[in-house]
Structures are given as structure tokens and as C-alpha cells.
Design a protein around this motif. Structure first.
Motif, PDB file in Angstrom:
ATOM      1  N   SER B  46      79.083  51.463  50.399  1.00 54.31           N
ATOM      2  CA  SER B  46      79.106  52.546  51.134  1.00 54.31           C
ATOM      3  C   SER B  46      77.724  52.604  51.968  1.00 54.31           C
ATOM      4  O   SER B  46      77.809  52.975  53.156  1.00 54.31           O
ATOM      5  CB  SER B  46      79.016  53.657  50.066  1.00 54.31           C
ATOM      6  OG  SER B  46      80.106  53.844  49.389  1.00 54.31           O
ATOM      7  N   ARG B  47      76.812  51.992  51.404  1.00 60.99           N
ATOM      8  CA  ARG B  47      75.641  51.971  52.153  1.00 60.99           C
ATOM      9  C   ARG B  47      75.834  50.916  53.343  1.00 60.99           C
ATOM     10  O   ARG B  47      75.312  51.173  54.543  1.00 60.99           O
ATOM     11  CB  ARG B  47      74.428  51.446  51.200  1.00 60.99           C
ATOM     12  CG  ARG B  47      73.137  51.572  51.823  1.00 60.99           C
ATOM     13  CD  ARG B  47      72.001  50.905  50.996  1.00 60.99           C
ATOM     14  NE  ARG B  47      72.180  49.404  51.109  1.00 60.99           N
ATOM     15  CZ  ARG B  47      72.118  48.941  49.884  1.00 60.99           C
ATOM     16  NH1 ARG B  47      71.865  49.396  48.848  1.00 60.99           N
ATOM     17  NH2 ARG B  47      72.305  47.500  50.068  1.00 60.99           N
ATOM     18  N   GLY B  50      77.944  52.351  55.824  1.00 58.08           N
ATOM     19  CA  GLY B  50      77.468  53.364  56.683  1.00 58.08           C
ATOM     20  C   GLY B  50      76.381  52.889  57.746  1.00 58.08           C
ATOM     21  O   GLY B  50      76.408  53.467  58.720  1.00 58.08           O
ATOM     22  N   ARG B  51      75.807  51.809  57.517  1.00 55.60           N
ATOM     23  CA  ARG B  51      74.768  51.461  58.427  1.00 55.60           C
ATOM     24  C   ARG B  51      75.464  50.764  59.472  1.00 55.60           C
ATOM     25  O   ARG B  51      75.187  50.916  60.641  1.00 55.60           O
ATOM     26  CB  ARG B  51      73.684  50.386  57.663  1.00 55.60           C
ATOM     27  CG  ARG B  51      72.630  50.979  57.010  1.00 55.60           C
ATOM     28  CD  ARG B  51      71.190  50.551  57.350  1.00 55.60           C
ATOM     29  NE  ARG B  51      70.372  51.494  56.781  1.00 55.60           N
ATOM     30  CZ  ARG B  51      69.899  51.526  55.409  1.00 55.60           C
ATOM     31  NH1 ARG B  51      70.387  50.383  54.769  1.00 55.60           N
ATOM     32  NH2 ARG B  51      68.957  52.191  54.721  1.00 55.60           N
ATOM     33  N   ARG B  54      77.688  53.464  61.351  1.00 59.01           N
ATOM     34  CA  ARG B  54      76.983  54.882  61.766  1.00 59.01           C
ATOM     35  C   ARG B  54      77.867  55.768  61.791  1.00 59.01           C
ATOM     36  O   ARG B  54      77.784  56.845  62.761  1.00 59.01           O
ATOM     37  CB  ARG B  54      76.182  54.591  63.181  1.00 59.01           C
ATOM     38  CG  ARG B  54      75.458  53.506  62.818  1.00 59.01           C
ATOM     39  CD  ARG B  54      74.209  53.401  62.427  1.00 59.01           C
ATOM     40  NE  ARG B  54      73.324  54.314  62.706  1.00 59.01           N
ATOM     41  CZ  ARG B  54      72.300  55.082  61.748  1.00 59.01           C
ATOM     42  NH1 ARG B  54      72.196  54.781  60.669  1.00 59.01           N
ATOM     43  NH2 ARG B  54      71.674  56.099  62.331  1.00 59.01           N
ATOM     44  N   LEU B 139      68.501  52.637  65.543  1.00 54.03           N
ATOM     45  CA  LEU B 139      69.498  51.821  65.011  1.00 54.03           C
ATOM     46  C   LEU B 139      70.913  52.026  65.791  1.00 54.03           C
ATOM     47  O   LEU B 139      71.711  50.793  65.774  1.00 54.03           O
ATOM     48  CB  LEU B 139      69.729  52.246  63.408  1.00 54.03           C
ATOM     49  CG  LEU B 139      68.547  51.871  62.627  1.00 54.03           C
ATOM     50  CD1 LEU B 139      68.821  52.262  61.172  1.00 54.03           C
ATOM     51  CD2 LEU B 139      68.486  50.303  62.491  1.00 54.03           C
TER      52      LEU B 139
END
Lengths: 227, 211
Positions: B46-47, B50-51, B54, B139
Motif C-alpha cells: 500500500s505504501r 501509494g508513493r 500518487r 514528489l
């Protein structure tokens, strides 16, 4: 003169390589030789020291933008399992407890000569009992909210038990313990904090012995076979 | 030395052995083993996704698409890489594919921050947007591949060789993606240099730093 230039060029090339390697020096995944080279270089290179500090700062800043992740995996997992269960091709010819492959049979957990449920609860009690973890899905006694229904087993007949604990536990905490021990929460908690769970009693152990072993565990308020 | 979340090499080795066993069980359609694997990977996928993407609204779908492939293809895992590398590689492909479908590759995005902005301008921007949003904008302005390298290095604790396997590219490409991502972020976020000492002081407060 040529020798000085060669030395300078080699140093410059090494400096560029070190700059590229710094992120993995910081996450501690370089090989021994690479790491030694970086450490030695850092002792004398101010520019690389500055880059190292900047990377640490960047890491901290980027980590401050942690993306929101759902702590509870269960709803997503159920969605995925529903997808899988709706596609017969994804399950064809396979049992969830198949031991057809000898290599797999070898690595399957043994049913140790203590009750499965007792080991479940021991595992459960080893988990930090979070008091802030609010129980989920509390429903009136007798009206269980189904949480999982994977009950197939080739290890023996599955028994349903009603379990209560001295301290309130969240379904998620209990479920996490059960995953490791291949047991299932059928439903719960009800209004009195009771769970209906499905376990397999090991061969050679009577029902009465099984219940006694459960009830003797600190933290278990009551254990009884479900009607 | 910053201790990353992935733990020591010994921890990672032990974890990988456990996961190989889980994957072998998943190959026999063992749902309990699959759930154990899902529990382990749900937070980190998930992380990571997610990154990478975005797009918080698409993360759950991407995680489940990834884990569906794990369920389907567990029997094809040959042990030539770590389980984490294999699963993350699937996640990378799923994430990129979803971004591509939506034509949301960051290279096509308009920059939110002026690359030429000076320190004073950046400071004003931080005051206006808040630090988190400001960094998030930075980012957003680097490519998905560059964000992937940053995430896998700084937060998942992968070596550059493992990242090359995940992203199916040469190791030198990994190194240069990281180099360009750092350089771009430093240009986009010039106040980073200025706040370096303060942040480093915070860092040293919480983690072991080798001098």
C-alpha cells in the motif's frame, strides 16, 4: 605530472561512484568491499559528507509525507477472496489444504500434541493486548456478524466453540492470532464479547481434555462447544 | 547509518525463508497461507504503490491486482530472487500499467513547483502550502520510476541490485535514476539544503548515525 593527473582522475572517478552509492550506504545494503570504500572516502571528502547529510534530510522529509494506508487489511482481503472465489479457473483442481505435493506436505505445520485451540490462545495471549483497539462489529448476543467462513479441513472434524476472554479483544487482534494457527473466527464478538471459532481437535485428545486445556489458560473466561 | 524499516540482513533472510514456505503453500491453493502473505504485504505494498502512483484512490485495487497474480502464479516462483523482490516487481508492473492506462505518468504532468524558484520563494511556498504538501508536490514532479527507486531504497531497504530486479533494468539505471531524482528534488526544493542541519539534528535524535 602525468602521474598526478592520473591519480586525480582516478580519485574523481571514485568520487562519482561513491556519490552514486551513498543511498545504499545509508540503507546498509552495500557489500563489505563497497561499504569499506565508502567509509574510507567519507573520512576525507567534504562534498560526500554533505551529500550524505542531504540524503538523510531528504529521507526524513519524504517520510513525513507517509501515504495513508488502511491499517485493517481484512476488507480488502475479503474483496480479493471474493474475486478469486467467483473465478473457478483460479481454484481449479486444487484444494486449500492439498498435500499432494510431498515438498509442501513436508513444510506444513505439525499438529503438536497440545490442543490446536490452546495454541491459538497462547499465540493470542502473546500478542500485545491493545486496550485502545476497539472491538469491531459488536452485535447483540446470538446475532453474530460473520467474519470468515473458510472452514474446510482435511485434518479432522471441525468443531465450533464459543470463547470468551477476560479482556475485550478486537476481532482483528484475534484474527491475526488465528491466521498463524489455521483456525477460523466464524463470528463475533457478540454483546458479551464472545466469539464463535472453528478449530480441529487433534487426534488422541478427547473433547473434554480439549476444553479443559482451553479453560486452564489464563485470560480465557469461558470455553464451550457451540450448540 | 540509518536503520531502515526492513531490519537487518539476518532479519530479512529469515523473513524470506518464511515467505518461500508460505508461497509454496499458496501454490497449493492454501488460503490460510495466502492470508498470512497478504497480512505481511498489505502495508508495504500500500505504501509503495501509494508513493509510486500518487493516487490514493487506486491503491487498494493495485494491491489486490498484485496479490491476485501472486495467488495465480505462486507455483511459478523459482526462488531465483527473494519473495519480496518478486512480489514488489509484480506491484511495480501493476502500478505502472494503471498509471499508463490513465495517462497519468508524471512525466506528462505539469510541474507544480518552479524548478528555478529560489530559497525565499520556496520558503514562502512552504508557508502557504505546508511542508507536507510542498514535499508532495516535489514528489509529484519526478517520474514514477524515480519515486519507485526512492521508495524502495529509503523505505523498503532494498539493495540497488534488488531494485534492478524489481524494475527489470540494469543496476546502473537504478543508480542514475536515484542520482537524477535527488538532483531534481534538490533543485525543486531548495530550502532542503537550508534546513539540512535542523533536519539532520532531528534525524540524529532518533536513529544511529555513523560518522
Amino acid at each position: 605530472m602525468k602521474s598526478i593527473m592520473t591519480h586525480s582522475s582516478a580519485h574523481s572517478q571514485q568520487h562519482e561512484e561513491i556519490l552514486l552509492l551513498l543511498p545504499w550506504y545509508l540503507n546498509d545494503t552495500l557489500t563489505g568491499n563497497e561499504r569499506t570504500t565508502v567509509v574510507e572516502h567519507l573520512k576525507t571528502c567534504v562534498e560526500c559528507q554533505r551529500s550524505r547529510d542531504e540524503m538523510q534530510a531528504m529521507q526524513l522529509l519524504v517520510s513525513s509525507t507517509e501515504t495513508e494506508t488502511n491499517e485493517d487489511y481484512w476488507p480488502s482481503f475479503r474483496k480479493l477472496m471474493n474475486r478469486i472465489e467467483q473465478q473457478p479457473s483460479l481454484q481449479a483442481g486444487q484444494s486449500s489444504l492439498s498435500t499432494a505435493n510431498p515438498a509442501v506436505a513436508r513444510i506444513r505445520p505439525y499438529w503438536v500434541p497440545v490442543s490446536l485451540a490452546a495454541s491459538v490462545i497462547f499465540a493470542l495471549l502473546l500478542l500485545p493486548l491493545s486496550q485502545t483497539d476497539s472491538p469491531v462489529g459488536v452485535v447483540p448476543k446470538g446475532q453474530f456478524a460473520t467474519l470468515t467462513h473458510d472452514s474446510e479441513s482435511s485434518e479432522g472434524i471441525a468443531h465450533r466453540l464459543e470463547l470468551q476472554f477476560d479482556q475485550p479483544l478486537s476481532a482483528q487482534t484475534l484474527r491475526a492470532a488465528f491466521i498463524e494457527t489455521r483456525s477460523n473466527i466464524v463470528s463475533g464478538p457478540d454483546a458479551e464479547g464472545a466469539y464463535l471459532v472453528e478449530v480441529v481437535i487433534p487426534e488422541g485428545m478427547s473433547d473434554a481434555e480439549f476444553l479443559r486445556s482451553l479453560r486452564s489458560i489464563e485470560g480465557v473466561r469461558s470455553a464451550a462447544f457451540a450448540p | 547509518m540509518i536503520r531502515n524499516k526492513a531490519g537487518t540482513a539476518a532479519d530479512r533472510g529469515q523473513r524470506d525463508q518464511q515467505e518461500v514456505i508460505l508461497l509454496e503453500r499458496v501454490a497449493t491453493r492454501d488460503k490460510h497461507a495466502f492470508e498470512q502473505l497478504y497480512v505481511r504485504y498489505h502495508p508495504q505494498l500500500s505504501r509503495y504503490l501509494g508513493r509510486l502512483m500518487r493516487r490514493p484512490d487506486m491503491v487498494e485495487e493495485a494491491v489486490n491486482d498484485t496479490m491476485l497474480v501472486v495467488w495465480e502464479k505462486a507455483g511459478t516462483f523459482e526462488g531465483r530472487s527473494k519473495v519480496s523482490t518478486w512480489i514488489t516487481g509484480i506491484a511495480y508492473l501493476k502500478g505502472i500499467k494503471m498509471l499508463d492506462k490513465l495517462r497519468l505518468m508524471p512525466e506528462q504532468n505539469a510541474l507544480d513547483i518552479d524548478e528555478q524558484a529560489g530559497l525565499e520563494e520556496s520558503t514562502n511556498l512552504i508557508s502557504r502550502l505546508g511542508l507536507e504538501e510542498w514535499i508532495a508536490s516535489g514528489l509529484d514532479s519526478i517520474s514514477a520510476d524515480q519515486r519507485s527507486v526512492i521508495e524502495l531504497t529509503y523505505f523498503s531497504g532494498f539493495s540497488y541490485q534488488e531494485i534492478a530486479e524489481v524494475m527489470d533494468c540494469p543496476v546502473n539505471t537504478v543508480k542514475t535514476r536515484m542520482f537524477h531524482a535527488r538532483r531534481r528534488l534538490q533543485r525543486l526544493l531548495p530550502a532542503l539544503s537550508d534546513s539540512r542541519l535542523a533536519v539532520a539534528a532531528d534525524l540524529n535524535d532518533g536513529v544511529e548515525v555513523e560518522q
